[in-house]
Design a protein around this motif. Structure first.
Motif, short mmCIF file in Angstrom:
data_model
loop_
_atom_site.label_atom_id
_atom_site.label_comp_id
_atom_site.label_asym_id
_atom_site.label_seq_id
_atom_site.Cartn_x
_atom_site.Cartn_y
_atom_site.Cartn_z
N ASN A 105 10.52 -43.20 50.64
CA ASN A 105 10.68 -41.77 50.90
C ASN A 105 10.68 -41.00 49.58
OD1 ASN A 105 11.25 -41.83 53.91
ND2 ASN A 105 12.88 -43.16 53.18
N ASN A 108 11.38 -37.22 48.74
CA ASN A 108 12.73 -36.63 48.78
C ASN A 108 13.51 -36.84 47.49
OD1 ASN A 108 12.30 -35.89 51.49
ND2 ASN A 108 13.01 -37.90 52.22
N TYR A 109 12.92 -37.51 46.51
CA TYR A 109 13.64 -37.83 45.28
C TYR A 109 12.82 -37.45 44.06
CZ TYR A 109 16.16 -40.66 48.71
OH TYR A 109 16.85 -41.07 49.82
#
Length: 350
Positions: free
Chosen positions: A271, A274-275
């Motif tokens: 993911n 999202n980072y």
């Protein structure tokens, strides 16, 4: 993270086993973005030095274990376990020069075969190590729960067969590294990376299967085995007989600490949007290096976890190694004999 950023991170991260190549983005968009060498970043230089130390200590330490356990000591079940662990670590350390060169130059010059093989060796080491730790934990558990049966049925031949099966399964689970690893070149620059574009969801499936099969399930089994061992020892008031498990416990804890950060960043990378891309990039470099360190820590534990460390410290490295590896087998034999006598006395009361 957009597609350009993903591909940039892939090219700039020479130790990343997970970033995928997006075919919708052309190489022309990113080929000039990576740094030409590692020496422009302090963090990269530091990791490079650490990896060189791991290479030297890993090859020498595991080489000593292989020499002592394979040629200098009498072959036992315990030396069979630890010899296999040392061989796994030695093979992985022998592949580090390729990755170190890649890290230093930001250019893969060793071709497609070595791109696939070095990644294969890393996961072969991960799977074979944790599977062997599971086998040893189960062996200890059976020895504690059924000492008479274990003394009559634990043989070197059976141990060798189990080790062989563990290696076969480890090889099978490491094959995805051979299938999906690829090399791409443009204007003189080459990168070794995972190309998951041919199969949808293959990245997610492989990442999750490695986490579950190579970390979560094995440690769940180990936890159950050690819980049973501890309860049994306390029930029989045989706490002094826990000495055979000291080296094994240290090996398990070390593996957990070394590989946990890597698996955490594998999940984060799934993911990545999202980072922060820089956090993931640096996290992968550091966590992969920490995972690599497990390969040189094992022989150090063999040497320095012996009961008679202060006395054996005055001896040669070979003597200390033999004492650490042989001590467990001797103590286990005493434990089995003592447990057998306890079971024998209990049966007369019945």
């Amino acid at each position: 993270m957009d597609n350009d950023a993903i591909l940039y991170e892939m090219y700039n991260d020479t130790y990343n086993d997970n970033y995928t190549y997006d075919e919708d983005v052309t190489l022309e968009n990113v080929v000039f973005k990576p740094n030409s060498t590692c020496f422009k970043e302090v963090s990269c230089v530091a990791l490079l030095v650490v990896n060189v130390l791991i290479l030297l200590l890993g090859l020498s330490g595991n080489g000593i274990v292989i020499w002592i356990a394979g040629f200098k000591m009498k072959k036992t079940i315990n030396t069979t376990w630890y010899l296999s662990l040392a061989i796994s670590d030695f093979i992985f350390c022998a592949c580090l020069p390729f990755n170190i060169t890649h890290m230093a130059t930001s250019n893969w010059i060793f071709g497609l075969f070595m791109c696939k093989f070095t990644s294969f060796a890393m996961f072969l080491n991960m799977f074979s190590s944790i599977f062997l730790l599971v086998i040893i934990s189960a062996d200890r558990c059976v020895s504690v729960m059924c000492p008479v049966w274990a003394q009559n049925h634990r043989t070197i031949q059976k141990a060798s067969l189990v080790v062989t099966l563990a290696w076969v399964v480890s090889i099978a689970l490491s094959i995805p590294s051979v299938v999906f690893r690829d090399v791409v070149s443009h204007l003189g620059k080459s990168v070794c990376f995972n190309n998951y574009t041919s199969h949808q969801y293959s990245h997610e499936m492989i990442a999750v299967s490695r986490l579950v099969g190579g970390f979560i399930i094995p440690f769940f089994i180990i936890f159950i085995c050690y819980s049973i061992i501890i309860l049994r020892l306390r029930t029989n008031n045989m706490t002094k007989s826990s000495k055979p498990f000291k080296v094994m416990t240290a090996l398990i804890v070390t593996f957990f600490i070394c590989w946990l950060p890597y698996h955490v960043f594998v999940l984060l990378e799934l993911n990545h949007q999202n980072y922060d891309s820089e956090v993931i990039r640096l996290g992968f470099k550091v966590s992969t290096t920490v995972a690599t360190a497990n390969s040189f820590l094992n022989p150090i534990l063999y040497i320095f976890m012996g009961n008679d460390f202060k006395r054996s410290f005055k001896n040669s490295v070979f003597s200390k190694m033999e004492n650490a590896l042989g001590e467990e087998g001797r103590t286990m034999s005493r434990y089995l004999s003592r447990s057998s006598s306890v079971d024998g006395r209990a049966s007369t009361h019945i």
